[in-house]
Design a protein around this motif. Structure first.
Motif, PDB file in Angstrom:
ATOM      1  N   ASN A 333      12.816 -22.122   8.209  1.00 20.78           N
ATOM      2  CA  ASN A 333      11.591 -21.537   7.655  1.00 20.78           C
ATOM      3  C   ASN A 333      10.784 -20.838   8.736  1.00 20.78           C
ATOM      4  OD1 ASN A 333      12.214 -22.395   5.105  1.00 20.78           O
ATOM      5  ND2 ASN A 333      10.788 -24.117   5.090  1.00 20.78           N
ATOM      6  N   THR A 334      10.615 -21.498   9.878  1.00 17.12           N
ATOM      7  CA  THR A 334       9.864 -20.891  10.976  1.00 17.12           C
ATOM      8  C   THR A 334      10.593 -19.666  11.520  1.00 17.12           C
ATOM      9  OG1 THR A 334       8.836 -22.985  11.628  1.00 17.12           O
ATOM     10  CG2 THR A 334       8.956 -21.271  13.308  1.00 17.12           C
ATOM     11  N   LEU A 335      11.891 -19.783  11.692  1.00 15.39           N
ATOM     12  CA  LEU A 335      12.683 -18.683  12.248  1.00 15.39           C
ATOM     13  C   LEU A 335      12.646 -17.446  11.361  1.00 15.39           C
ATOM     14  CD1 LEU A 335      15.758 -20.797  13.396  1.00 15.39           C
ATOM     15  CD2 LEU A 335      14.174 -19.604  14.929  1.00 15.39           C
ATOM     16  N   ILE A 336      12.845 -17.624  10.059  1.00 14.03           N
ATOM     17  CA  ILE A 336      12.913 -16.466   9.174  1.00 14.03           C
ATOM     18  C   ILE A 336      11.530 -15.861   8.936  1.00 14.03           C
ATOM     19  CG2 ILE A 336      12.695 -17.644   6.930  1.00 14.03           C
ATOM     20  CD1 ILE A 336      15.015 -15.757   5.976  1.00 14.03           C
ATOM     21  N   THR A 337      10.479 -16.693   8.919  1.00 13.81           N
ATOM     22  CA  THR A 337       9.123 -16.156   8.776  1.00 13.81           C
ATOM     23  C   THR A 337       8.747 -15.337   9.995  1.00 13.81           C
ATOM     24  OG1 THR A 337       8.497 -18.090   7.447  1.00 13.81           O
ATOM     25  CG2 THR A 337       6.716 -16.735   8.294  1.00 13.81           C
ATOM     26  N   THR A 338       9.090 -15.841  11.178  1.00 10.72           N
ATOM     27  CA  THR A 338       8.840 -15.095  12.417  1.00 10.72           C
ATOM     28  C   THR A 338       9.595 -13.775  12.398  1.00 10.72           C
ATOM     29  OG1 THR A 338       8.613 -17.178  13.632  1.00 10.72           O
ATOM     30  CG2 THR A 338       8.959 -15.186  14.937  1.00 10.72           C
ATOM     31  N   ALA A 339      10.842 -13.812  11.956  1.00  7.58           N
ATOM     32  CA  ALA A 339      11.660 -12.598  11.904  1.00  7.58           C
ATOM     33  C   ALA A 339      11.061 -11.559  10.965  1.00  7.58           C
ATOM     34  CB  ALA A 339      13.081 -12.950  11.462  1.00  7.58           C
TER      35      ALA A 339
END
Length: 414
Positions: A333-339
Motif C-alpha cells: 500500500n505504501t509503495l504503490i501510493t508513493t509510486a
C-alpha cells in the motif's frame, strides 16, 4: 498559483528542500494531525464491519454473495465518486470536502444500523462509500499537501493512519458485534461524530486563493490516465485489489470463528499492516527500489492466497495467512501510493482520483465474485481466482517496467 498572494498563502505548506530534509515524520503542522486522527477513525469503519459478516448473513437470511455485496456496493460507489472528488475539492476546499465526507459516512452508517434487510443494508453501504470517497481521496491530498516533511514521509503517515484504523476497527467491531450486528454500524456513526468535532476545531480552513486559480474538471482524471505510468499503476491496483478484497470480504466466512475471534485475527492483520507500512516499506524502497519491492510483495501475496485456496479447510493455516498478509499489504500500500504520487506530472488530487477509480473497481467486483464462486464451486476457488488476479498485477508491472521505472528517480528527488 504564481501570484504573490497565492505564493504567500502556501508558504507554510511548501517548505524548501533543506527544511524538508531536516523535518522528521512527527514534525507536522496541527492540520496534518487533525486529518491523521480523522483518517484513523474513518478507516476503523472498514474493519468494524468485517467481524460481523457471517452474523449479518445468518441473521438477515442472506447468502454469502448477497452479504459480500456490502463491500461491492461500497467500493463501486466509491470508485465512481472518486472521479468527482477533485472537482468538488477544488471548488469548496479541502476542509469542507472532508467534513462533507464525514457527515455522509455518519448518516449512512447510522441508517445501516437501523435497517432490517440485506438489500436495504447494501444500498446504505453504497451511500457510506460516497462519503468515504470524499474523505479518503481528500485526506491523502491534504496530508501530502500540508506536510512539511516531503512526499514519502507524508504518505507513510497516511498509510499509518489507515493501518491503525483498520487494526483497531476489528477489535471494536468484534466487541460491538458480539452484542448485535447493528452495534458496529452505530459505532462508526459515533466515531464519525468525534472526527467531525476534531476537524472542525483543529484544522484551519485551507487558503482559498490558490484553489480559485485552478478548478479541476470532471474530465481531468480521465485525461490523467493518458499518462502510461499512472494507467499501469491503476490497472495493477485494480488487479491487486481482487486479492485484497477477496481476503477481506470472504475470509471471515471460512475461518469458522465468532465475532470476537474474527476481531482478534483481523486485529493481527491490521497491526502488521500498520507497522510494515511505516517502518518496513521505506527500507524496502531504499534497498530495492519502489517497483521491484512492489513486485516482490505482490508475488508473495499471490502465493499466500494460493496457500489459502489449497488449505481452506485447515483453520490455523487460513488464520496465519490472513495475519501474515497484513505485512505484505502494508508494504505494498505504501509503495504503490508513493509510486502514484510520483508517476505523472498531473496534480496529486487528480492522480489520486484516477488511480483510486481503477483501484476500487477491482475492489467492487471481487467480493461478490468471491461469494458467487464459493456457491457455484467451493470455498477454495475464490482464493485461487484472487491469487491469479494478483499474479496478473505483477505481470502488468513487469511488462511496463520502462514506463514506470522513473518513479524511483522522482522519489529520490524529494
Amino acid at each position: 498559483m504564481s501570484t504573490p498572494t497565492a505564493s504567500k498563502s502556501m508558504e507554510h505548506r511548501v517548505p524548501d528542500a533543506a527544511a524538508v530534509e531536516k523535518s522528521g515524520i512527527l514534525s507536522q503542522p496541527k492540520a496534518v494531525w487533525a486529518v491523521f486522527f480523522a483518517s484513523i477513525i474513518a478507516f476503523m469503519g472498514l474493519g468494524l464491519v468485517d467481524p460481523i459478516l457471517p452474523a449479518i448473513s445468518k441473521q438477515l437470511d442472506a447468502t454469502k454473495s448477497e452479504t459480500t455485496l456490502l463491500f461491492t456496493s461500497y467500493n463501486a460507489v466509491m470508485a465512481f465518486a472518486m472521479l468527482v472528488t477533485g472537482a468538488i475539492t477544488s471548488r469548496i476546499g479541502i476542509k469542507r470536502t472532508l467534513i462533507a465526507g464525514i457527515i455522509i459516512i455518519a448518516v449512512f452508517a447510522g441508517l445501516g444500523g437501523a435497517s432490517n434487510g440485506i438489500w436495504e443494508l447494501v444500498a446504505l453501504r453504497g451511500g457510506w462509500g460516497l462519503g468515504n470517497a470524499l474523505f479518503v481521496a481528500t485526506a491523502l491530498t491534504a496530508i501530502v499537501t500540508l506536510s512539511n516533511s516531503g512526499n514519502a514521509k507524508a504518505i507513510i503517515l497516511y498509510e499509518a493512519a489507515i493501518g491503525l484504523g483498520i487494526s483497531v476497527g476489528p477489535l471494536i467491531g468484534g466487541w460491538l458485534g458480539a452484542m448485535s450486528w447493528r452495534g458496529p454500524f452505530f459505532g462508526v456513526a459515533t466515531l464519525m461524530a468525534i472526527a467531525f468535532v476534531g476537524l472542525m476545531t483543529l484544522m484551519p480552513s485551507a487558503p482559498s486563493t490558490a484553489q480559485a486559480k485552478q478548478k479541476t474538471s470532471l474530465l481531468d482524471p480521465f485525461r490523467a490516465l493518458k499518462h502510461r505510468s499512472l494507467l499501469v499503476f491503476g490497472i495493477s491496483a485494480a488487479l491487486y485489489n481482487f486479492g485484497f478484497f477477496t481476503l477481506l470480504a470472504f475470509a471471515p466466512f471460512v475461518l469458522g470463528l465468532d465475532e470476537h475471534g474474527l476481531g482478534l485475527v483481523f486485529l493481527g492483520w491490521g497491526l502488521l499492516l500498520a507497522v510494515t507500512s511505516v517502518f518496513m516499506a521505506p527500507k524496502l524502497q531504499k534497498a530495492f527500489g519502489t517497483v521491484k519491492s512492489m513486485c516482490l510483495m505482490l508475488a508473495l501475496f499471490a502465493l499466500l492466497l494460493l496457500a489459502m485456496g489449497i488449505w481452506t479447510s485447515t483453520q490455523w493455516v487460513v488464520i496465519a495467512a490472513v495475519i501474515v498478509a497484513g505485512a505484505l499489504l502494508g508494504n505494498n500500500n505504501t509503495l504503490i501510493t508513493t509510486a502514484v504520487m510520483n508517476a505523472s506530472p498531473v496534480q496529486r488530487s487528480t492522480a489520486s482520483a484516477a488511480y483510486s477509480f481503477l483501484r476500487f473497481i477491482g475492489g467492487a467486483i471481487a467480493p461478490y465474485l468471491a461469494g458467487k464462486l464459493s456457491e457455484i464451486y467451493n470455498s477454495s476457488v475464490p482464493f485461487y481466482v484472487g491469487a491469479a488476479f494478483v499474479g496478473l498485477s505483477v505481470l502488468c508491472i513487469w511488462l511496463n517496467d520502462k514506463h514506470i521505472r522513473h518513479v524511483d528517480t522522482a522519489e529520490n528527488a524529494h
